[in-house]
Design an enzyme around this catalytic site. Structure first.
Site, PDB file in Angstrom:
ATOM      1  N   ASP A 100       0.686  -1.074  -0.204  1.00  0.00           N
ATOM      2  CA  ASP A 100       0.037   0.122  -0.105  1.00  0.00           C
ATOM      3  C   ASP A 100       1.000   1.242  -0.067  1.00  0.00           C
ATOM      4  O   ASP A 100       0.371   2.306   0.496  1.00  0.00           O
ATOM      5  CB  ASP A 100      -0.879  -0.085   1.097  1.00  0.00           C
ATOM      6  N   GLU A 122      -1.177  -8.829  -1.627  1.00  0.00           N
ATOM      7  CA  GLU A 122      -1.854  -8.202  -0.375  1.00  0.00           C
ATOM      8  C   GLU A 122      -3.021  -7.248  -0.522  1.00  0.00           C
ATOM      9  O   GLU A 122      -2.915  -6.181  -0.104  1.00  0.00           O
ATOM     10  CB  GLU A 122      -0.796  -7.608   0.686  1.00  0.00           C
ATOM     11  N   HIS A 208       6.627   3.948  12.972  1.00  0.00           N
ATOM     12  CA  HIS A 208       6.820   4.821  11.629  1.00  0.00           C
ATOM     13  C   HIS A 208       5.770   5.513  10.877  1.00  0.00           C
ATOM     14  O   HIS A 208       5.995   6.325   9.927  1.00  0.00           O
ATOM     15  CB  HIS A 208       7.550   4.048  10.497  1.00  0.00           C
ATOM     16  N   ARG A 210       2.921   7.865   9.337  1.00  0.00           N
ATOM     17  CA  ARG A 210       2.889   9.375   9.123  1.00  0.00           C
ATOM     18  C   ARG A 210       1.768   9.927   9.963  1.00  0.00           C
ATOM     19  O   ARG A 210       1.809  11.161  10.607  1.00  0.00           O
ATOM     20  CB  ARG A 210       2.416   9.506   7.748  1.00  0.00           C
ATOM     21  N   HIS A 241      13.232   4.121  12.786  1.00  0.00           N
ATOM     22  CA  HIS A 241      13.007   4.162  11.358  1.00  0.00           C
ATOM     23  C   HIS A 241      13.692   5.322  10.823  1.00  0.00           C
ATOM     24  O   HIS A 241      13.579   6.459  11.683  1.00  0.00           O
ATOM     25  CB  HIS A 241      11.473   4.365  11.062  1.00  0.00           C
TER      26      HIS A 241
HETATM   27  C1  UD1 Z   1       7.206   4.328   3.643  1.00  0.00           C
HETATM   28  C2  UD1 Z   1       5.802   4.208   3.228  1.00  0.00           C
HETATM   29  C3  UD1 Z   1       4.882   3.356   4.204  1.00  0.00           C
HETATM   30  C4  UD1 Z   1       5.397   2.034   4.660  1.00  0.00           C
HETATM   31  C5  UD1 Z   1       6.804   2.278   5.235  1.00  0.00           C
HETATM   32  C6  UD1 Z   1       7.644   1.004   5.578  1.00  0.00           C
HETATM   33  C7  UD1 Z   1       4.751   5.515   1.637  1.00  0.00           C
HETATM   34  C8  UD1 Z   1       4.112   7.229   1.470  1.00  0.00           C
HETATM   35  N1  UD1 Z   1       5.264   5.538   2.709  1.00  0.00           N
HETATM   36  O1  UD1 Z   1       7.095   5.058   4.719  1.00  0.00           O
HETATM   37  O2  UD1 Z   1       3.606   2.891   3.561  1.00  0.00           O
HETATM   38  O3  UD1 Z   1       4.759   1.323   5.623  1.00  0.00           O
HETATM   39  O4  UD1 Z   1       7.600   3.091   4.072  1.00  0.00           O
HETATM   40  O5  UD1 Z   1       8.682   1.323   6.209  1.00  0.00           O
HETATM   41  O6  UD1 Z   1       4.756   4.945   0.818  1.00  0.00           O
HETATM   42  N2  UD1 Z   1      14.663   6.967   4.658  1.00  0.00           N
HETATM   43  C9  UD1 Z   1      15.944   6.764   4.649  1.00  0.00           C
HETATM   44  N3  UD1 Z   1      16.563   5.396   4.308  1.00  0.00           N
HETATM   45  C10 UD1 Z   1      15.676   4.481   3.841  1.00  0.00           C
HETATM   46  C11 UD1 Z   1      14.050   4.572   3.722  1.00  0.00           C
HETATM   47  C12 UD1 Z   1      13.715   6.006   4.069  1.00  0.00           C
HETATM   48  O7  UD1 Z   1      16.760   7.704   5.239  1.00  0.00           O
HETATM   49  O8  UD1 Z   1      15.975   3.406   3.466  1.00  0.00           O
HETATM   50  C13 UD1 Z   1      14.212   8.509   5.006  1.00  0.00           C
HETATM   51  C14 UD1 Z   1      14.549   9.385   3.776  1.00  0.00           C
HETATM   52  O9  UD1 Z   1      14.668  10.687   4.366  1.00  0.00           O
HETATM   53  C15 UD1 Z   1      13.080   9.664   3.070  1.00  0.00           C
HETATM   54  C16 UD1 Z   1      12.236   9.243   4.244  1.00  0.00           C
HETATM   55  O10 UD1 Z   1      12.631   8.204   5.256  1.00  0.00           O
HETATM   56  O11 UD1 Z   1      12.750  10.423   2.692  1.00  0.00           O
HETATM   57  C17 UD1 Z   1      10.665   8.762   4.250  1.00  0.00           C
HETATM   58  O12 UD1 Z   1      10.517   7.760   3.368  1.00  0.00           O
HETATM   59  P1  UD1 Z   1       9.175   7.257   2.568  1.00  0.00           P
HETATM   60  O13 UD1 Z   1       9.302   5.992   1.857  1.00  0.00           O
HETATM   61  O14 UD1 Z   1       8.622   8.515   2.004  1.00  0.00           O
HETATM   62  O15 UD1 Z   1       8.266   7.040   4.061  1.00  0.00           O
HETATM   63  P2  UD1 Z   1       8.270   6.182   4.940  1.00  0.00           P
HETATM   64  O16 UD1 Z   1       8.110   6.700   6.283  1.00  0.00           O
HETATM   65  O17 UD1 Z   1       9.633   5.328   5.142  1.00  0.00           O
HETATM   66  N1  UDP Z   2      11.720  -5.010  10.025  1.00  0.00           N
HETATM   67  C1  UDP Z   2      13.199  -5.101   9.705  1.00  0.00           C
HETATM   68  N2  UDP Z   2      14.083  -4.316  10.521  1.00  0.00           N
HETATM   69  C2  UDP Z   2      13.419  -3.500  11.421  1.00  0.00           C
HETATM   70  C3  UDP Z   2      12.043  -3.195  11.665  1.00  0.00           C
HETATM   71  C4  UDP Z   2      11.343  -4.117  10.757  1.00  0.00           C
HETATM   72  O1  UDP Z   2      13.679  -6.030   9.109  1.00  0.00           O
HETATM   73  O2  UDP Z   2      14.377  -2.773  12.058  1.00  0.00           O
HETATM   74  C5  UDP Z   2      10.661  -5.791   9.111  1.00  0.00           C
HETATM   75  C6  UDP Z   2       9.689  -6.503   9.906  1.00  0.00           C
HETATM   76  O3  UDP Z   2       9.935  -7.929  10.330  1.00  0.00           O
HETATM   77  C7  UDP Z   2       8.510  -6.691   8.863  1.00  0.00           C
HETATM   78  C8  UDP Z   2       8.854  -5.400   8.127  1.00  0.00           C
HETATM   79  O4  UDP Z   2      10.216  -5.038   8.222  1.00  0.00           O
HETATM   80  O5  UDP Z   2       8.669  -7.453   7.980  1.00  0.00           O
HETATM   81  C9  UDP Z   2       8.012  -4.295   8.300  1.00  0.00           C
HETATM   82  O6  UDP Z   2       8.099  -2.943   7.764  1.00  0.00           O
HETATM   83  P1  UDP Z   2       7.858  -1.480   8.232  1.00  0.00           P
HETATM   84  O7  UDP Z   2       7.315  -1.595   9.581  1.00  0.00           O
HETATM   85  O8  UDP Z   2       8.837  -0.533   8.018  1.00  0.00           O
HETATM   86  O9  UDP Z   2       6.479  -1.380   7.119  1.00  0.00           O
HETATM   87  P2  UDP Z   2       4.929  -1.823   7.585  1.00  0.00           P
HETATM   88  O10 UDP Z   2       4.889  -3.301   7.542  1.00  0.00           O
HETATM   89  O11 UDP Z   2       4.340  -1.035   8.467  1.00  0.00           O
HETATM   90  O12 UDP Z   2       4.479  -1.150   6.021  1.00  0.00           O
END
Ligand code: UD1
Ligand code: UDP
Length: 370
Positions: A100, A122, A208, A210, A241
């Site tokens: 999603d 999913e 994490h 939003r 995160h």
């Molecule tokens: C995103 C997804 C969320 C998902 C989550 C899983 C969207 C809008 N959000 O949220 O649905 O549950 O991932 O973790 O699609 N960043 C890093 N390194 C990384 C990843 C992220 O530095 O490897 C930082 C960057 O500054 C980036 C920010 O996190 O701009 C936000 O990343 P983004 O993918 O927009 O949103 P998440 O909060 O990670």
């Molecule tokens: N996870 C991981 N390392 C971490 C935290 C989570 O590998 O430090 C794994 C966790 O087991 C799960 C997935 O990441 O499979 C969940 O990711 P996240 O919580 O970022 O996203 P969401 O599932 O809420 O979309």
């Protein structure tokens, strides 16, 4: 013997998409009819790369989309433009997306413009509230309208799709591929690899979402601190995160406490090891709500609503919201009341049996090469 091959493009953007798509990619690679291509949008960079290396997946195309603190509209616009180029060049017969995120919704829309059928892994998760989780609930609904094949993890996810008018024959209840991935990793006997005190009960934390940025997240941090202050026999492990809206506040409020260990996101193997080693988990993560019950670990969910009601119904996951007092009281109950703990620590797996990817591949085989 059927000799036709079909090009399938698997799109992944973030950590959870990679974990949950990996079993499908690996299963498709074993099929001689499938020409599997992997596209990483790299909406996440480091967290995506960690997972891909664990499963031995090297993307064929990498859009390297991530920017620091990326805004949703910019992210969507850049994804659409780059995906358009990829679809022109690759011309897949089908595209698979998982979950999603903004990557998923953008890929589904770009495919619609190219009239390429999309399989949504999913499918059908809903809270019914467009702002919770944000923007994921809207991403799911839009992807549901755009997809050709809906791979629903559970029967209640299927019912959600039927209520929205999605045709029954396009919905396939497969289980969630996260359990395929989890079992693969559990078989490798993962360990956390951090110097934790084995005499203390471990509470694992992830957060994490939003919709929790700001006040709700600060309330979560206050609750974590209160628990650490009041319980000398626990230690709290919190892989933070990297989203700056979370990272900055988490370090400001929790760093330096003797019973709180803050660290970078753990690779999937050590994270599964940490879940196995934990006494219980505080999390707003979707994937963790699915994995922890299968490992017999209670989860207190730091959200007001969940699109994963099955484990809540089973009594092994509880919604506590981003509410300081509720988090503290429910966590303290698990620490102090062995009967309440046992009730939530029954190993159940409402989300899958480890064979979801095989079911998805069977549907695609029938549809694409007959
Ligand atoms: C995103 C997804 C969320 C998902 C989550 C899983 C969207 C809008 N959000 O949220 O649905 O549950 O991932 O973790 O699609 N960043 C890093 N390194 C990384 C990843 C992220 O530095 O490897 C930082 C960057 O500054 C980036 C920010 O996190 O701009 C936000 O990343 P983004 O993918 O927009 O949103 P998440 O909060 O990670
Ligand atoms: N996870 C991981 N390392 C971490 C935290 C989570 O590998 O430090 C794994 C966790 O087991 C799960 C997935 O990441 O499979 C969940 O990711 P996240 O919580 O970022 O996203 P969401 O599932 O809420 O979309």
């Amino acid at each position: 013997m059927n000799t036709r091959t079909s090009r399938i493009l698997c799109v992944i953007g973030t950590r959870p998409e990679a974990i949950k798509m990996a079993p499908v990619i690996l299963a498709l690679r074993n099929e001689d009819w499938a020409d599997v291509r992997v596209l990483a949008t790299a909406q996440h960079r480091d967290m995506l790369d960690q997972v891909l290396s664990i499963f031995g997946i090297d993307p064929d195309i990498d859009l390297d989309i991530m920017r620091h603190n990326q805004a949703l509209t910019t992210l969507t616009a850049r994804l659409l433009l780059d995906l358009d180029d990829v679809l022109h060049a690759e011309r897949p017969e089908a595209v698979l997306t998982q979950g999603d995120t903004t990557t998923v919704m953008s890929a589904a829309l770009a495919c619609f413009h190219h009239r390429i059928p999309v399989g949504h892994v999913e499918a059908g998760l809903r809270t019914g509230d467009m702002l919770n989780p944000f923007p994921e609930e809207m991403n799911r609904v839009l992807t549901g309208r755009l997809a050709r094949w809906h791979f629903a993890p559970t029967y209640s996810a299927r019912d959600n799709l039927l209520r929205e008018g999605i045709l029954d024959e396009t919905i396939h209840v497969t289980g969630n591929t996260v359990i395929d991935a989890l079992l693969n990793v559990v078989d490798r006997h993962p360990t956390v690899g951090l110097p934790l005190d084995p005499s203390k009960r471990l509470i694992l934390v992830t957060a994490h979402r939003r919709e929790n940025f700001g006040g709700p997240f600060r309330a979560i941090c206050r609750a974590i601190r209160i628990l650490a202050d009041h319980n000398e026999d626990i230690q709290i492990l919190y892989p933070v995160h990297p989203n700056p809206n979370i990272h900055t506040a988490a370090y400001e409020m929790l760093d330096g406490h003797p019973r709180i260990v803050l660290c970078k996101p753990l690779d999937y193997l050590p994270f599964v090891g940490a879940m196995q080693q934990s006494y219980f988990i505080l999390s707003d993560s979707g994937g963790v709500q699915e994995e922890a019950p299968a490992l017999g670990k209670p989860v207190l969910v730091l959200r007001r609503e969940t699109e994963r009601p099955e484990a809540v119904r089973e009594g092994v996951v509880k919604l506590v919201g981003p509410n300081r007092d509720r988090i503290v009281s429910e966590a303290q109950r698990l620490l102090d009341d062995p009967a309440a703990y046992r009730e939530m620590a029954r190993g159940v797996s409402p989300y899958g049996d480890g064979h979801a990817a095989a079911r998805i591949v069977a549907v695609l085989r029938d549809a694409l090469v007959g």
